[in-house]
Design an enzyme around this catalytic site. Structure first.
Site, PDB file in Angstrom:
ATOM      1  CG  HIS A 119      -0.360   0.046   2.544  1.00 36.11           C
ATOM      2  ND1 HIS A 119       0.023   1.211   3.169  1.00 36.11           N
ATOM      3  CD2 HIS A 119      -0.073  -0.949   3.423  1.00 36.11           C
ATOM      4  CE1 HIS A 119       0.519   0.940   4.368  1.00 36.11           C
ATOM      5  NE2 HIS A 119       0.481  -0.373   4.546  1.00 36.11           N
ATOM      6  CG  ASP A 144      -2.841   4.021   2.745  1.00 37.45           C
ATOM      7  OD1 ASP A 144      -2.523   2.921   2.257  1.00 37.45           O
ATOM      8  OD2 ASP A 144      -3.468   4.129   3.817  1.00 37.45           O
ATOM      9  CG  ASP A 184       3.124   0.319   7.604  1.00 36.59           C
ATOM     10  OD1 ASP A 184       2.618  -0.394   6.740  1.00 36.59           O
ATOM     11  OD2 ASP A 184       2.502   0.744   8.597  1.00 36.59           O
ATOM     12  CD  GLU A 239      -3.015  -1.461   5.929  1.00 41.63           C
ATOM     13  OE1 GLU A 239      -3.192  -2.373   6.758  1.00 41.63           O
ATOM     14  OE2 GLU A 239      -2.348  -0.431   6.184  1.00 41.63           O
ATOM     15  CD  GLU A 240      -0.929   2.303   7.635  1.00 44.34           C
ATOM     16  OE1 GLU A 240      -1.621   1.886   8.594  1.00 44.34           O
ATOM     17  OE2 GLU A 240       0.249   1.960   7.452  1.00 44.34           O
ATOM     18  CG  HIS A 260       1.328   2.571  12.588  1.00 47.84           C
ATOM     19  ND1 HIS A 260       0.077   2.033  12.855  1.00 47.84           N
ATOM     20  CD2 HIS A 260       1.632   2.165  11.341  1.00 47.84           C
ATOM     21  CE1 HIS A 260      -0.343   1.327  11.816  1.00 47.84           C
ATOM     22  NE2 HIS A 260       0.597   1.399  10.877  1.00 47.84           N
TER      23      HIS A 260
END
Length: 454
Positions: A90, A92, A123, A156-157, A423
């Site tokens: 992903h 995003d 990520d 996705e996030e 994150h």
């Protein structure tokens, strides 16, 4: 053909990979227009589509998904009769949080202490670069031996389910014999790891209302109900004194049977401050892979700077609940909603809104594709054997794909080892892990193609 040419080719491609990841990280592609312009996500999607076209992918398309974002699709045909492998990543990213807390700007890839720092570096923009590296290495060493589909998700996030809904409406699009999800990570740097389970998730917004408007705390405080205080008390009901998640009706005593996570290593990886205890009971693996975990990820309330002596009439929070395999996310959502609605103090009015939801996932690590991956990882990480671990995060698409293609084997690998701090502020990727995992993926594709000929 031995692994050496592949490893040498990937090594020679790393400067290009760094340059491309620098370009991709520069897009502020947080899929929330309330935080960043949608044009940032659109530009990142265009970049991914152009990268696929440059690698001779056919049918490259920007898919408008029902949540208002775009996923990027492309198809690279392989030899006649070859199996099809779907590669997922992903583009995003999570918001950068407090940009002032980053040592270097979050959207500028910066090399420091042997790692590349930037939001999405691990990520999961790095995951997309990993796929490109693997395919380029194969093309330079005899060709790609399988047909390849690539899907790069755009939300996705956010957990809003756009790609899942699109895949369900177009079930033929992502059909494959094997699916490689490039969005997890090694247990630690240098230890090749596949992820065997993922926790599901549910995300709710809860609002508490107690007054028609804010009041002077000196004039009314002590009798008038404060919505912020009510919200704090309500959120506190979600945990026991030892920190264990306590949602009414939700079991929290499962045990993890597999690779364990020593407590001292976890404290180091999580950077827990000296003297601060871990929360919950059972082994660390039990707590992060096999049991539910609730987190308050945001609260709307007055900031300290500029605060006035007022009782708050309304307060709002966003609550995330990670749901382990064996528990249904929809049922967990109902239980969490009922808990929030029933535990508000003082008769405060509570409203709950569902933001996102996804089921937990369990892979079959005894399948032939995992044998091919174990061989590939053994070659890419000399002296190491492939390990299997859980992952506390969620990838809702996995269950959608498993439901649509029950015969497909699903493998989960990626760049998000503990030092990556995904994150959080100062996210980074290990270029050595990017290189080794790209080698492993290329060798896997070769091994898998050969296994299908047998």
């Amino acid at each position: 053909m031995t692994a050496r040419p592949i490893s040498e080719t990937v090594a020679s491609l790393m400067p290009r990979a760094k340059a491309e990841l620098t370009e991709l990280v520069a897009f502020r592609s947080v899929a929330d227009p309330a935080q960043f312009p949608k044009s940032e996500c659109d530009a990142a999607a265009d970049w991914v589509a152009d990268a696929l076209r440059a690698e001779d992918f056919q049918d490259v398309a920007l898919l408008d998904t029902p949540d208002g974002t775009r996923s990027v699709y492309g198809f690279l045909p392989g030899p006649a009769g070859a199996p099809t492998v779907l590669l997922y990543a992903h583009y995003d990213v999570q918001p950068p949080l407090d940009e002032s807390a980053w040592i270097s700007p979050p959207f500028e890839l910066t090399e420091r202490d042997g790692r590349w720092f930037g939001r999405g570096a691990a990520d999961c923009k790095g995951g997309f670069i990993m796929h490109l590296l693997a395919l380029r290495a194969l093309k330079a060493n005899g060709g790609v031996p399988v047909s390849v589909k690539v899907i790069a998700e755009g939300s996705e996030e956010q957990g809003t389910g756009g790609l899942e809904q699109y895949a369900e409406a177009h079930p033929e699009l992502l059909a494959a014999d094997t699916i490689v999800i490039g969005d997890t990570g090694n247990f630690r740097v240098g230890l090749p790891t596949v992820t065997s389970t993922l926790r599901g998730m549910t995300m709710l917004r809860v609002q508490v209302d107690t007054l028609e408007g804010n009041l002077h705390s000196g004039q009314f405080g002590g009798a008038a109900p404060d919505a912020l205080a009510a919200l704090i008390q309500l959120l506190a009901s979600l945990r026991a004194e030892d920190g264990t998640t306590t949602v009414d009706g939700l079991t929290s005593d499962a045990e993890w049977d597999g690779l364990q996570y020593p407590e001292d290593e976890f404290r180091k990886d999580a950077k827990v401050l000296d003297g601060v205890e871990l929360i919950g009971t059972g082994s660390v693996a039990d707590r992060i892979w096999a049991r539910p975990a609730v987190t308050v990820i945001g609260i709307d309330c007055p900031p300290v700077v500029g605060a006035t002596p007022s009782l708050q009439a309304s307060a709002r929070a966003q609550v995330s609940l990670r749901v382990p395999p064996g528990q249904d996310a929809a049922e967990a959502t109902k239980l969490l909603t009922a808990h929030l609605e029933s535990h508000a103090p003082w008769g405060a009015r509570v409203s709950v809104e569902l933001v996102g939801q996804g089921q937990a996932f369990r892979a079959d690590i005894t399948s032939p594709a995992y044998t091919s991956m174990a061989e590939a990882m053994r070659a890419a990480y000399p002296g190491e054997e492939m390990q299997s671990s859980g992952m506390g995060g969620s990838i809702p698409l996995c269950n959608t794909l498993a439901g649509l293609y029950p015969e497909a084997e699903i493998l989960l690998i990626g760049l998000s080892e503990p030092e990556a701090r995904i994150h959080a502020v100062n996210e980074s990727v290990s270029p050595q892990e990017l290189e080794r995992l790209s080698v492993a993926e290329a060798l896997f594709l070769r091994n898998y193609a050969e296994s299908k000929k047998a």
